[in-house]
Design a protein around this motif. Structure first.
Motif, PDB file in Angstrom:
ATOM      1  N   THR B 167      45.932  46.295  56.172  1.00  0.00           N
ATOM      2  CA  THR B 167      45.464  45.099  55.490  1.00  0.00           C
ATOM      3  C   THR B 167      45.214  45.376  54.015  1.00  0.00           C
ATOM      4  OG1 THR B 167      43.697  43.452  55.457  1.00  0.00           O
ATOM      5  CG2 THR B 167      43.092  45.636  56.175  1.00  0.00           C
ATOM      6  N   THR B 168      45.215  44.316  53.216  1.00  0.00           N
ATOM      7  CA  THR B 168      44.868  44.471  51.795  1.00  0.00           C
ATOM      8  C   THR B 168      43.430  44.047  51.539  1.00  0.00           C
ATOM      9  OG1 THR B 168      45.643  42.234  51.328  1.00  0.00           O
ATOM     10  CG2 THR B 168      47.241  44.007  51.060  1.00  0.00           C
ATOM     11  N   SER B 169      42.784  43.433  52.550  1.00  0.00           N
ATOM     12  CA  SER B 169      41.447  42.888  52.291  1.00  0.00           C
ATOM     13  C   SER B 169      40.393  43.504  53.192  1.00  0.00           C
ATOM     14  CB  SER B 169      41.457  41.374  52.504  1.00  0.00           C
ATOM     15  OG  SER B 169      41.653  41.079  53.864  1.00  0.00           O
ATOM     16  N   ASN B 170      39.163  43.417  52.746  1.00  0.00           N
ATOM     17  CA  ASN B 170      38.022  43.915  53.495  1.00  0.00           C
ATOM     18  C   ASN B 170      37.142  42.718  53.810  1.00  0.00           C
ATOM     19  OD1 ASN B 170      35.482  44.800  54.190  1.00  0.00           O
ATOM     20  ND2 ASN B 170      35.564  46.583  52.870  1.00  0.00           N
ATOM     21  N   SER B 171      37.185  42.272  55.066  1.00  0.00           N
ATOM     22  CA  SER B 171      36.564  40.995  55.411  1.00  0.00           C
ATOM     23  C   SER B 171      35.074  40.976  55.153  1.00  0.00           C
ATOM     24  CB  SER B 171      36.824  40.660  56.869  1.00  0.00           C
ATOM     25  OG  SER B 171      35.919  41.345  57.700  1.00  0.00           O
ATOM     26  N   GLU B 172      34.403  42.071  55.337  1.00  0.00           N
ATOM     27  CA  GLU B 172      32.950  42.086  55.205  1.00  0.00           C
ATOM     28  C   GLU B 172      32.546  42.249  53.739  1.00  0.00           C
ATOM     29  OE1 GLU B 172      30.850  41.976  57.923  1.00  0.00           O
ATOM     30  OE2 GLU B 172      32.433  41.978  59.424  1.00  0.00           O
ATOM     31  N   GLY B 173      33.479  42.648  52.921  1.00  0.00           N
ATOM     32  CA  GLY B 173      33.129  42.948  51.537  1.00  0.00           C
ATOM     33  C   GLY B 173      32.269  44.192  51.456  1.00  0.00           C
ATOM     34  N   SER B 174      32.254  44.973  52.519  1.00  0.00           N
ATOM     35  CA  SER B 174      31.426  46.182  52.534  1.00  0.00           C
ATOM     36  C   SER B 174      31.998  47.133  53.558  1.00  0.00           C
ATOM     37  CB  SER B 174      29.998  45.828  52.913  1.00  0.00           C
ATOM     38  OG  SER B 174      29.988  45.340  54.239  1.00  0.00           O
ATOM     39  N   GLY B 175      31.467  48.317  53.636  1.00  0.00           N
ATOM     40  CA  GLY B 175      31.959  49.269  54.621  1.00  0.00           C
ATOM     41  C   GLY B 175      33.098  50.081  54.045  1.00  0.00           C
ATOM     42  N   GLU B 176      33.053  51.378  54.245  1.00  0.00           N
ATOM     43  CA  GLU B 176      34.085  52.244  53.702  1.00  0.00           C
ATOM     44  C   GLU B 176      35.362  52.096  54.520  1.00  0.00           C
ATOM     45  OE1 GLU B 176      33.873  54.390  51.004  1.00  0.00           O
ATOM     46  OE2 GLU B 176      32.046  53.222  50.639  1.00  0.00           O
ATOM     47  N   MET B 177      36.501  52.112  53.841  1.00  0.00           N
ATOM     48  CA  MET B 177      37.777  51.938  54.526  1.00  0.00           C
ATOM     49  C   MET B 177      38.685  53.152  54.308  1.00  0.00           C
ATOM     50  SD  MET B 177      38.480  47.956  53.528  1.00  0.00           S
ATOM     51  CE  MET B 177      39.515  47.443  54.888  1.00  0.00           C
ATOM     52  N   PHE B 178      39.570  53.374  55.276  1.00  0.00           N
ATOM     53  CA  PHE B 178      40.612  54.377  55.111  1.00  0.00           C
ATOM     54  C   PHE B 178      41.756  53.760  54.310  1.00  0.00           C
ATOM     55  CE2 PHE B 178      38.643  55.786  59.095  1.00  0.00           C
ATOM     56  CZ  PHE B 178      38.448  57.126  58.823  1.00  0.00           C
ATOM     57  N   GLN B 179      42.346  54.545  53.444  1.00  0.00           N
ATOM     58  CA  GLN B 179      43.528  54.082  52.732  1.00  0.00           C
ATOM     59  C   GLN B 179      44.782  54.467  53.522  1.00  0.00           C
ATOM     60  OE1 GLN B 179      43.583  55.090  48.589  1.00  0.00           O
ATOM     61  NE2 GLN B 179      45.577  54.131  48.246  1.00  0.00           N
ATOM     62  N   VAL B 180      45.770  53.573  53.520  1.00  0.00           N
ATOM     63  CA  VAL B 180      47.062  53.824  54.176  1.00  0.00           C
ATOM     64  C   VAL B 180      48.109  53.893  53.081  1.00  0.00           C
ATOM     65  CG1 VAL B 180      48.810  52.875  55.720  1.00  0.00           C
ATOM     66  CG2 VAL B 180      46.381  52.574  56.250  1.00  0.00           C
TER      67      VAL B 180
END
Lengths: 475, 475
Positions: B167-180
């Motif tokens: 995905t390109t978006s973070n629905s919560e606007g928070s929380g650390e994400m893994f990059q792909v």
């Protein structure tokens, strides 16, 4: 007024309309059409069919202006038998509430505007295409296929297993993978080479291309298991059959030899198609007509005929060597682009000839040359072929690929070494061959490709809500 | 000899043993114990119960030496009533075939060695722990929960939706994400900043933390939908309740207000637990006894009592403000570590007090302060609280988090701006509020945490086959 009136889906009302006659009910949905200031077609997504609403005659003009295509409403009314022939029942409105209108300017540009839109246009508005007859039909069928798959395995004593998505290994030893990282790309830690001790998992990680190897370890204890989850390919394949992210089903069965694997694959595919013909005939019939229009100039068989064709006969089972012999005899007549030589991977033209012309039935080809198949497939006594099997379908070619797995520790280790995979990374996979190893088999089925086959869509991007393909991760 | 003899799973034989009495059958599995040179306990993963095999007396010594724990065998024999009280039937062996033995040296170090192993040791041999009673019970229960969830939604008119993982978006606007990425980390293309036009999707992409926003767009056409797929958190949480990769269930329902959302959540959880008590009582009873041993010194309620407790009463429903008032009154007595002030996020100690002491029932807290909840939750008239709901359970706290979604375009846009999320990235989400927007609701349930609750395991790493946690992506 709403308090005591029960809410129903349009599917519930239409499926059992006789018990609802003359009852007061509540329905909610989106307006699909509005005619003669009185007839509203309402759709709520539960079925492809609309419910006809008859508005009461005393509605104000200003209110009627708001009854437009795309608007969402709640209707309380009485179910009555319909005079028109198109529908069994209609709803005589007693009270109508508008939830949300449509922005007229933007509506003109949206695919909700009732006219013919190209599939490409629908894809660009993937968030709205759920509201079209075409895509909602496909989504309902997709749901039914998924549910039937779970039901089939459950009934047959399989356990559902969630294999990892983030992985350190590549089971096929081939295929491009996506890297998963939390390393700041502006500031990659390098000590000669990249210092993956600084990455989240303290090693280099990827998105999985298959859950097979992990599923095997589960089957070698639980007996029969299956996965159903997303897998990934970072290949630059911009075709109508490839997705970068797709859903895969991988059953693995302890104590199964290749023949039992073939039996399962055939029964599984036929059962799914039979069940979809039974439970989704409304949506399938819609697609059937839809596709006939596209194909109007060609003499192709219809979607429903194609599905029934799969059920008709036992799948033909032939060895790869037999397949090559058949193809060789026809090579000159058919003008194949790719030469037919023992050892080649069968090309689409070869597969289609076997399925659509020579046998006129789905075909299972088995015992492929080891050099074109993965390391985990069981070596035959000839030391040249492995116990692989591919199920070939009309149009799409390989729908299932599977094999009996190599259960002999030494043979497996040799194959891993031959294919230059780092055997230390597979210590746990090898380990299962040291403690009560057994003959076992399994296969993989691309879920989206199966949905594509069953719905008859030409492009796989039209059977998954938000397709991921090279250069495209929108939504 | 094998040709005409039917193969059965041990579960099939034990479940309907009367119809098999005096019949010749074939079974396959792994040896769990071997006593007195005659009694073999065989397990095939289909059930926690073993089948007792009675060996024939004429077996050679050299053959008997191979009958060791962990070895895999096929047995053809006659089902007879058992004289022993431990089992209803046993299998008198006519023919026994050994598939794979065990490597004695490595066996000593493996968890198949019959002695007490710590859960930590089992985790290190995750590929073999499927062969233990404990983990195979958990896996069978996990399967049944997953299957029941699909069945529940299917029966209630929901459609299963596969939302994107990349995905390109973070629905919560928070929380650390893994990059792909497919960018070569040794050679990151930089033009001032990183040139993501060179990446696979021509933009920066991540692993999804939730499919909610996409599922909402589907529900706003199909009515009721749910997701069931993996989600990811790149947070350095090395606790017994967190995984970096876990499976989430997210139903989204058009036309549902918060109260209907609560009703669904309660019915859903109770139905699952009821069904598992019905269908998995053997495995649950095993876990019940197992866990009693761990808790022998404490006066904790047993696993089965805990599950029945959930079914006993309606879940208590209180607003956040009421919850704060209750907690404030008890603040001094209870010595909470975290102060109780309107506006805080409830802490574990607060949740546990409400559930286990004050109400002694599961609790649904609703109408939380907007400042601690996500942008997509519907604003209340007080402009201070949103229509959020959390379902709180004993032991684990929040099992479900959900809300009525903000369906009003202007309100939603304002909230997005307030939370400093780039609204251009959410154009498609906003769009659904412009074309027949409707009140709608949904919730999220962490599947692994539910399995943890139902199986009573203290550590979430013991309820998923191959856990992913910070520093660990083995297997």
């Amino acid at each position: 007024m709403n308090d005591k009136i029960e809410k129903y889906s349009i599917k519930e009302l239409l499926d059992q309309y006789k018990i609802f006659l003359n009852k007061t009910v509540l329905v909610e949905g989106w307006i699909r059409s509005f005619r003669n200031s009185i007839f509203v077609s309402l759709n709520d997504g539960s079925t492809i069919q609309n419910l006809q609403i008859i508005l009461s005659k005393n509605l104000e003009k200003n209110f009627l202006k708001k009854i437009t295509i795309g608007t969402s409403i709640q209707v309380i009314g009485i179910i009555t038998e319909s005079i028109g022939k198109k529908q069994s029942i209609e709803l005589r409105s007693l009270k109508i509430t508008i939830y949300g209108g449509v922005d007229p300017k933007n509506f003109q540009k949206s695919i909700l505007q009732p006219k013919q839109h190209s599939l490409e246009t629908l894809r660009k508005q993937a968030h709205l295409r759920f509201r079209t007859n075409l895509f909602s039909s496909i989504m309902r069928i997709r749901h039914h296929i998924a549910f039937f798959i779970h039901k089939y395995f459950h009934k047959n004593g399989f356990f559902y297993i969630n294999t990892p998505i983030i992985t350190t290994s590549n089971s096929e030893g081939s295929g491009e993978m996506f890297q998963v990282t939390t390393i700041d790309l502006k500031n990659v830690p390098v000590k000669g080479k990249i210092d993956y001790k600084k990455d989240f998992f303290k090693c280099q990680t990827y998105l999985s291309v298959s859950g097979q190897l992990e599923a095997e370890t589960a089957s070698l204890a639980l007996g029969k298991v299956y996965t159903f989850g997303p897998v990934f390919r970072a290949e630059n394949s911009n075709t109508s059959r490839h997705l970068s992210e797709f859903w895969m089903i991988e059953p693995e069965m302890a104590f199964y030899h290749l023949e039992e694997n073939m039996n399962l694959a055939e029964d599984f595919l036929k059962s799914i198609i039979k069940s979809i013909l039974d439970f989704c005939i409304e949506d399938l019939s819609f697609l059937n007509e839809h596709i006939k229009k596209w194909n109007s100039k060609k003499k192709e068989i219809s979607l429903l005929e194609k599905l029934k064709f799969i059920l008709k006969f036992p799948f033909q089972r032939i060895s790869y060597t037999e397949a090559i012999n058949i193809l060789k005899k026809k090579e000159k007549n058919k003008n194949f682009v790719y030469p037919v030589i023992w050892g080649i991977d069968l090309q689409s033209e070869h597969e289609q000839y076997l399925v659509s012309e020579y046998f006129q039935s789905p075909v299972i080809v088995f015992d492929y040359p080891s050099c074109i198949k993965a390391f985990y497939m069981r070596m035959n006594k000839d030391r040249k072929t492995v116990r692989a099997m591919d199920v070939l379908f009309p149009e799409i070619g390989e729908i299932i690929g599977g094999s009996q797995r190599e259960e002999r520790y030494d043979m497996l280790l040799n194959r891993i070494k031959d294919t230059k995979i780092d055997s230390r990374k597979l210590w746990w996979y090898l380990d299962t061959r040291r403690f009560g190893s057994v003959p076992h088999s399994g296969f993989g089925l691309g879920f989206d490709r199966l949905v594509q086959f069953i719905t008859g869509m030409k492009n796989i991007r039209d059977v998954i809500p938000f397709p991921r393909t090279p250069n495209n991760a929108e939504f």
